[in-house]
Design a protein around this motif. Structure first.
Motif, PDB file in Angstrom:
ATOM      1  N   UNK A  80      29.640   2.952  -2.022  1.00 32.59           N
ATOM      2  CA  UNK A  80      30.231   4.261  -1.729  1.00 32.59           C
ATOM      3  C   UNK A  80      29.243   5.250  -1.121  1.00 32.59           C
ATOM      4  N   UNK A  81      28.286   4.778  -0.356  1.00 33.08           N
ATOM      5  CA  UNK A  81      27.312   5.648   0.296  1.00 33.08           C
ATOM      6  C   UNK A  81      28.021   6.585   1.265  1.00 33.08           C
ATOM      7  N   UNK A  82      27.731   7.852   1.182  1.00 42.90           N
ATOM      8  CA  UNK A  82      28.299   8.846   2.093  1.00 42.90           C
ATOM      9  C   UNK A  82      27.173   9.406   2.954  1.00 42.90           C
ATOM     10  N   UNK A  83      27.440   9.628   4.225  1.00 47.49           N
ATOM     11  CA  UNK A  83      26.476  10.202   5.152  1.00 47.49           C
ATOM     12  C   UNK A  83      27.100  11.480   5.680  1.00 47.49           C
ATOM     13  N   UNK A  84      26.414  12.591   5.521  1.00 47.65           N
ATOM     14  CA  UNK A  84      26.963  13.884   5.916  1.00 47.65           C
ATOM     15  C   UNK A  84      27.399  13.883   7.380  1.00 47.65           C
ATOM     16  N   UNK A  85      28.666  14.227   7.593  1.00 57.43           N
ATOM     17  CA  UNK A  85      29.193  14.372   8.942  1.00 57.43           C
ATOM     18  C   UNK A  85      29.486  13.074   9.677  1.00 57.43           C
ATOM     19  N   UNK A  86      29.333  11.933   9.000  1.00 56.17           N
ATOM     20  CA  UNK A  86      29.554  10.644   9.661  1.00 56.17           C
ATOM     21  C   UNK A  86      30.548   9.824   8.843  1.00 56.17           C
ATOM     22  N   UNK A  87      31.599   9.320   9.463  1.00 54.21           N
ATOM     23  CA  UNK A  87      32.525   8.476   8.714  1.00 54.21           C
ATOM     24  C   UNK A  87      31.857   7.164   8.305  1.00 54.21           C
ATOM     25  N   UNK A  88      32.127   6.730   7.085  1.00 50.83           N
ATOM     26  CA  UNK A  88      31.578   5.468   6.594  1.00 50.83           C
ATOM     27  C   UNK A  88      32.717   4.548   6.176  1.00 50.83           C
ATOM     28  N   UNK A  89      32.432   3.256   6.173  1.00 51.79           N
ATOM     29  CA  UNK A  89      33.399   2.258   5.761  1.00 51.79           C
ATOM     30  C   UNK A  89      32.709   1.303   4.802  1.00 51.79           C
ATOM     31  N   UNK A  90      33.172   1.297   3.550  1.00 48.66           N
ATOM     32  CA  UNK A  90      32.613   0.409   2.536  1.00 48.66           C
ATOM     33  C   UNK A  90      33.129  -0.996   2.786  1.00 48.66           C
ATOM     34  N   UNK A  91      32.250  -1.905   3.200  1.00 47.33           N
ATOM     35  CA  UNK A  91      32.663  -3.263   3.505  1.00 47.33           C
ATOM     36  C   UNK A  91      32.685  -4.155   2.268  1.00 47.33           C
ATOM     37  N   UNK A  92      32.287  -3.617   1.126  1.00 47.09           N
ATOM     38  CA  UNK A  92      32.274  -4.387  -0.132  1.00 47.09           C
ATOM     39  C   UNK A  92      33.505  -4.050  -0.963  1.00 47.09           C
ATOM     40  N   UNK A  93      34.662  -4.322  -0.435  1.00 41.96           N
ATOM     41  CA  UNK A  93      35.904  -4.082  -1.156  1.00 41.96           C
ATOM     42  C   UNK A  93      36.913  -5.151  -0.757  1.00 41.96           C
ATOM     43  N   UNK A  94      38.023  -5.179  -1.452  1.00 43.61           N
ATOM     44  CA  UNK A  94      39.044  -6.183  -1.163  1.00 43.61           C
ATOM     45  C   UNK A  94      39.605  -5.961   0.232  1.00 43.61           C
ATOM     46  N   UNK A  95      40.241  -6.982   0.772  1.00 38.62           N
ATOM     47  CA  UNK A  95      40.845  -6.875   2.099  1.00 38.62           C
ATOM     48  C   UNK A  95      41.876  -5.748   2.123  1.00 38.62           C
ATOM     49  N   UNK A  96      42.673  -5.652   1.076  1.00 40.62           N
ATOM     50  CA  UNK A  96      43.701  -4.616   0.998  1.00 40.62           C
ATOM     51  C   UNK A  96      43.063  -3.227   1.025  1.00 40.62           C
ATOM     52  N   UNK A  97      42.023  -3.035   0.237  1.00 39.82           N
ATOM     53  CA  UNK A  97      41.339  -1.738   0.205  1.00 39.82           C
ATOM     54  C   UNK A  97      40.644  -1.451   1.532  1.00 39.82           C
ATOM     55  N   UNK A  98      40.088  -2.485   2.147  1.00 42.02           N
ATOM     56  CA  UNK A  98      39.408  -2.318   3.425  1.00 42.02           C
ATOM     57  C   UNK A  98      40.393  -1.883   4.506  1.00 42.02           C
ATOM     58  N   UNK A  99      41.575  -2.460   4.531  1.00 38.26           N
ATOM     59  CA  UNK A  99      42.603  -2.062   5.493  1.00 38.26           C
ATOM     60  C   UNK A  99      42.966  -0.594   5.296  1.00 38.26           C
ATOM     61  N   UNK A 100      43.179  -0.194   4.042  1.00 34.96           N
ATOM     62  CA  UNK A 100      43.495   1.212   3.758  1.00 34.96           C
ATOM     63  C   UNK A 100      42.373   2.130   4.243  1.00 34.96           C
ATOM     64  N   UNK A 101      41.132   1.729   4.002  1.00 32.89           N
ATOM     65  CA  UNK A 101      39.984   2.543   4.416  1.00 32.89           C
ATOM     66  C   UNK A 101      39.901   2.657   5.932  1.00 32.89           C
ATOM     67  N   UNK A 102      40.123   1.551   6.633  1.00 32.70           N
ATOM     68  CA  UNK A 102      40.068   1.582   8.101  1.00 32.70           C
ATOM     69  C   UNK A 102      41.158   2.499   8.642  1.00 32.70           C
ATOM     70  N   UNK A 103      42.356   2.396   8.106  1.00 33.66           N
ATOM     71  CA  UNK A 103      43.448   3.267   8.548  1.00 33.66           C
ATOM     72  C   UNK A 103      43.118   4.728   8.277  1.00 33.66           C
ATOM     73  N   UNK A 104      42.527   5.001   7.135  1.00 31.44           N
ATOM     74  CA  UNK A 104      42.166   6.363   6.772  1.00 31.44           C
ATOM     75  C   UNK A 104      41.064   6.898   7.680  1.00 31.44           C
ATOM     76  N   UNK A 105      40.032   6.103   7.925  1.00 39.64           N
ATOM     77  CA  UNK A 105      38.928   6.523   8.794  1.00 39.64           C
ATOM     78  C   UNK A 105      39.439   6.746  10.210  1.00 39.64           C
ATOM     79  N   UNK A 106      40.299   5.861  10.676  1.00 38.07           N
ATOM     80  CA  UNK A 106      40.857   5.996  12.030  1.00 38.07           C
ATOM     81  C   UNK A 106      41.653   7.282  12.153  1.00 38.07           C
ATOM     82  N   UNK A 107      42.449   7.608  11.126  1.00 38.31           N
ATOM     83  CA  UNK A 107      43.245   8.843  11.150  1.00 38.31           C
ATOM     84  C   UNK A 107      42.333  10.069  11.132  1.00 38.31           C
ATOM     85  N   UNK A 108      41.276  10.036  10.330  1.00 38.49           N
ATOM     86  CA  UNK A 108      40.347  11.166  10.255  1.00 38.49           C
ATOM     87  C   UNK A 108      39.592  11.345  11.564  1.00 38.49           C
TER      88      UNK A 108
END
Length: 194
Positions: A80-108
């Motif tokens: 869950x590393x966060x970088x100020x002002x830069x979108x991050x994607x945690x690649x250490x999660x389930x496929x389902x969670x990763x898809x949700x994260x990608x959709x969320x990052x893309x929307x943001x």
């Protein structure tokens, strides 16, 4: 149909090969390129990439380059590393969670972009979901198990299992992640509801 390019920049080729089909499923109009080094990316980059999915080590080694592309660079992190002002994607999660994260990052990353819907073509009637199948798909995407869906919709567990099987077949889904993509990309639910 619009076409654009996405770059994955990661020396871990297995991680890049795992991310590539997810991105292709989520953004079917995109051509996804893999670069195993920054030098490879730099040689190929003519400004055509809409997104850069960059391993954190490479991002930090070449931060000035990626800061120029601030809204297009997405840093791949382990945890869950966060970088100020830069979108991050945690690649250490389930496929389902990763898809949700990608959709969320893309929307943001594209708040003013109209959502791209992956709508089933009208000519393929075998691919269309019934109203009940759509209800089941939405509940599956929200994380409900078969028993909970049966209770919520007042149908039998066997009926839920049948609907789930039909949904998987009609969507040519390989996993629950594909169902999540379908309901989000068709505007049936918002990423925030997952």
């Amino acid at each position: 149909m619009p076409h654009f390019e996405i770059a994955i920049v990661d020396s871990n080729i297995l991680a890049a090969l795992g991310l590539q089909p997810l991105l292709t499923d989520i953004i079917p109009v995109a051509e996804v390129h893999i670069f195993i080094s920054f030098d490879e990316l730099q040689a190929a980059d003519q400004g055509q990439f809409v997104h850069y999915f960059v391993a954190s080590r490479l991002y930090f080694e070449h931060a000035a380059y990626f800061r120029e592309k601030s809204r297009r660079a997405i840093v791949l992190v382990n945890g869950d590393l966060q970088i100020a002002g830069v979108p991050t994607l945690n690649v250490c999660q389930t496929e389902q969670a990763l898809v949700k994260s990608i959709l969320s990052v893309r929307r943001q990353g594209h708040p003013h972009e109209a959502p791209q819907h992956h709508v089933v073509p009208p000519s393929s009637s075998s691919s269309r979901l019934s109203a009940r199948e759509i209800e089941v798909a939405i509940l599956l995407a929200k994380g409900h198990i078969n028993k909970e869906i049966a209770d919520q919709l007042s149908i039998s567990l066997t009926t839920v299992i049948t609907h789930r099987k039909n949904i998987m077949e009609k969507l040519h889904a390989r996993s629950l992640a594909d169902i999540i993509l379908y309901v989000v990309m068709n505007g049936l639910i918002d990423v925030g509801e997952l």
